[in-house]
Design an enzyme around this catalytic site. Structure first.
Site, PDB file in Angstrom:
ATOM      1  N   LYS A 205       0.826  -1.216   0.000  1.00  0.00           N
ATOM      2  CA  LYS A 205       0.000   0.000   0.000  1.00  0.00           C
ATOM      3  C   LYS A 205       0.857   1.262   0.000  1.00  0.00           C
ATOM      4  O   LYS A 205       2.072   1.201   0.162  1.00  0.00           O
ATOM      5  CB  LYS A 205      -0.955  -0.013   1.209  1.00  0.00           C
ATOM      6  CG  LYS A 205      -1.780  -1.277   1.320  1.00  0.00           C
ATOM      7  CD  LYS A 205      -2.700  -1.505   0.125  1.00  0.00           C
ATOM      8  CE  LYS A 205      -3.234  -2.913   0.066  1.00  0.00           C
ATOM      9  NZ  LYS A 205      -4.494  -3.132   0.731  1.00  0.00           N
TER      10      LYS A 205
HETATM   11  C1  LIG Z   1      -5.565  -3.871   1.200  1.00  0.00           C
HETATM   12  C2  LIG Z   1      -6.916  -3.364   1.399  1.00  0.00           C
HETATM   13  C3  LIG Z   1      -7.694  -3.685   2.522  1.00  0.00           C
HETATM   14  C4  LIG Z   1      -7.288  -4.737   3.536  1.00  0.00           C
HETATM   15  O1  LIG Z   1      -6.113  -4.537   4.159  1.00  0.00           O
HETATM   16  P1  LIG Z   1      -5.150  -5.750   4.608  1.00  0.00           P
HETATM   17  O2  LIG Z   1      -4.092  -5.041   5.374  1.00  0.00           O
HETATM   18  O3  LIG Z   1      -4.661  -6.415   3.372  1.00  0.00           O
HETATM   19  O4  LIG Z   1      -5.975  -6.652   5.455  1.00  0.00           O
HETATM   20  C5  LIG Z   1      -8.925  -3.091   2.668  1.00  0.00           C
HETATM   21  N1  LIG Z   1      -9.389  -2.237   1.744  1.00  0.00           N
HETATM   22  C6  LIG Z   1      -8.696  -1.918   0.640  1.00  0.00           C
HETATM   23  C7  LIG Z   1      -9.278  -0.954  -0.323  1.00  0.00           C
HETATM   24  C8  LIG Z   1      -7.434  -2.482   0.413  1.00  0.00           C
HETATM   25  O5  LIG Z   1      -6.766  -2.185  -0.689  1.00  0.00           O
END
Ligand SMILES: *Cc1c(COP(=O)(O)O)cnc(C)c1O
Length: 452
Positions: A205
């Site tokens: 991310k």
């Molecule tokens: C990655 C993501 C999540 C979940 O996060 P994790 O840390 O992978 O559990 C939730 N919403 C969006 C839009 C994401 O891209």
């Protein structure tokens, strides 16, 4: 550095010509950016044998909350857990409905199932790829409790209109800004608009600390409910008399503590993030400026002068207009760009609403699909099958995802833009091969195969 002058009128690499991208990418895609300071911070936690402690995590939460101007931050082991805490924190429960986009990662919505609630999907705006405020209001029922907004691909959603709908109907707003750390909507940072906001901090991310997630709110009661839910080791922090009587055991049976190695890493990233983000912003805006010269490819970006930004730019999305290429499919276009040595894949994300988990699956043995298990008999509006969300369903042939540069190296970025330009100006050579879908790149390829 290799010669960056690529003749865009030359033979496509897919058809045996030379590649557009030849330079060493150096660290232009390396992520997260790891400094000596990060290493020291992580080692300090290791040497203190404090991987499961809370002090570093609490420091991280406080520092991040302060940066956003939010009252409470709650670190979790991932973004999915933070979303689960947020829904419980808001009191979402049996029979409730949450309205959200189908074009998102599943964790935005699926945790509501385990609270006995269900999901109503709204369509997205094809210009922002975020939930379309014009498609929300007619979906509100007496069971609707909340709207969840995803700032998809870093692009801020239309918060003014969403907030005014929520206010009018007395609904809660959850912001999922897992793609949009640092992004501004009309000058104000995303993650500060909703009753609760959540971000994944997972390695891929735009704010990456490893496996982690964080929840923010200004409402003490919501924060304390979230503690009650998945953070039993912090129950002593609960002030509310009503909640205190449940102290000691996690309501719901979940344990969502954040790992202190990630917290330590995050504390350093917080300090460096503005600088990292501005490099990324420069790089991506430069790339968009170059791509915008190509007829038929429109980068998804905020209007200039709007004081709206994409922050750390999780992913680069653009809209592909096949009519400008005599109907050449996005899949074939993407394949040719990848062959040039750049990055390009079709679709970005497969719509959630068509997946069996949102259609037919009976997860908890209710005797009917979980989607409608706790709803009225008259719940036909929950059968959102093929054709129910036309914009979202059309995007697999329109949205392309390309390179996400983490450093501002104009010469390298230019080569990637050349790859797109070269394919666009030689598209006619691809038309005879367009029925042969051989594209196999990108992590969404398995999704694509499933959705065929
Ligand atoms: C990655 C993501 C999540 C979940 O996060 P994790 O840390 O992978 O559990 C939730 N919403 C969006 C839009 C994401 O891209």
């Amino acid at each position: 550095m290799a010669n960056v002058q690529v003749n865009t009128r030359s033979k496509l690499a897919l058809l045996g010509g030379g590649k557009s991208v030849e330079s060493n990418p150096k660290d232009v895609f390396s992520w997260p950016i790891i400094t000596r300071e990060h290493e020291e911070a992580v080692l300090e936690v290791l040497r203190a044998r404090s991987m499961s402690g809370l002090d570093v995590t609490k420091k991280f939460e406080m520092a991040y909350a302060k940066k956003l101007g939010m009252e409470y931050g709650l670190g979790c082991n991932n973004g999915t857990a933070a979303l689960h805490c947020a829904y419980f924190g808001l009191g979402i429960g049996y029979g409730d409905e949450v309205i959200g986009p189908s074009m998102t990662y599943w964790a935005t919505l699926l945790p509501v199932y385990s609270l006995g609630a269900t999901v109503v999907f709204a369509d997205v705006d094809p210009n922002t790829l975020c939930i379309n405020p014009n498609d929300i209001e007619h979906r509100i029922t007496k069971r609707t409790k909340a709207i969840v907004v995803v700032h998809w691909g870093g692009m801020p959603a239309d918060m003014d209109n969403i907030l005014s709908i929520a206010q009018k109907h007395n609904l809660k707003v959850i912001e999922d800004f897992s793609h949009a750390h640092g992004a501004l909507y009309k000058g104000k940072e995303v993650g500060t608009f909703g009753d609760v906001s959540v971000a994944s901090l997972m390695s891929a991310k735009s704010f990456a600390v490893g496996e982690a997630g964080i929840m923010f709110t200004n409402v003490q009661y919501v924060y304390e409910r979230a503690l009650l839910f998945g953070h039993y080791e912090r129950h002593n922090d609960i002030q509310s008399e009503e909640l205190k009587k449940f102290q000691g055991l996690p309501c719901g049976g979940y344990k969502y503590r954040m790992h202190q190695l990630s917290s330590a890493f995050g504390l350093v990233t917080l300090k460096l993030y503005d600088k990292q983000m501005s490099d990324i912003d420069n790089a991506m805006n430069y790339f968009c400026d170059l791509i915008e010269e190509i007829p038929g490819i429109t980068p998804v970006r905020p209007p200039k002068g709007s004081n709206t930004t994409k922050g750390g730019w999780f992913a680069w999305n653009a809209l592909y207009d096949s009519e400008k290429f005599e109907g050449l499919t996005l899949q074939k276009f993407a394949e040719a760009v990848e062959a040039e040595g750049s990055i390009c894949w079709a679709g970005g994300s497969s719509p959630l609403h068509l997946h069996p988990v949102f259609q037919t699956m009976d997860i908890y043995n209710h005797g009917r699909p979980t989607r409608i298990a706790n709803s009225d008999n008259n719940s036909d509006y929950l059968k959102q099958g093929d054709g129910s969300l036309p914009v979202t369903e059309s995007l697999k042939n329109i949205v392309l995802r390309g390179p996400w540069f983490r450093r501002y190296y104009p010469e390298i970025i230019k080569e990637h833009a050349k790859a797109y330009e070269k394919v666009a100006s030689n598209y006619k050579d691809l038309l005879p091969y367009d029925d042969v879908v051989t594209f196999s790149g990108g992590y969404s390829s398995s999704f694509r195969k499933q959705s065929k």
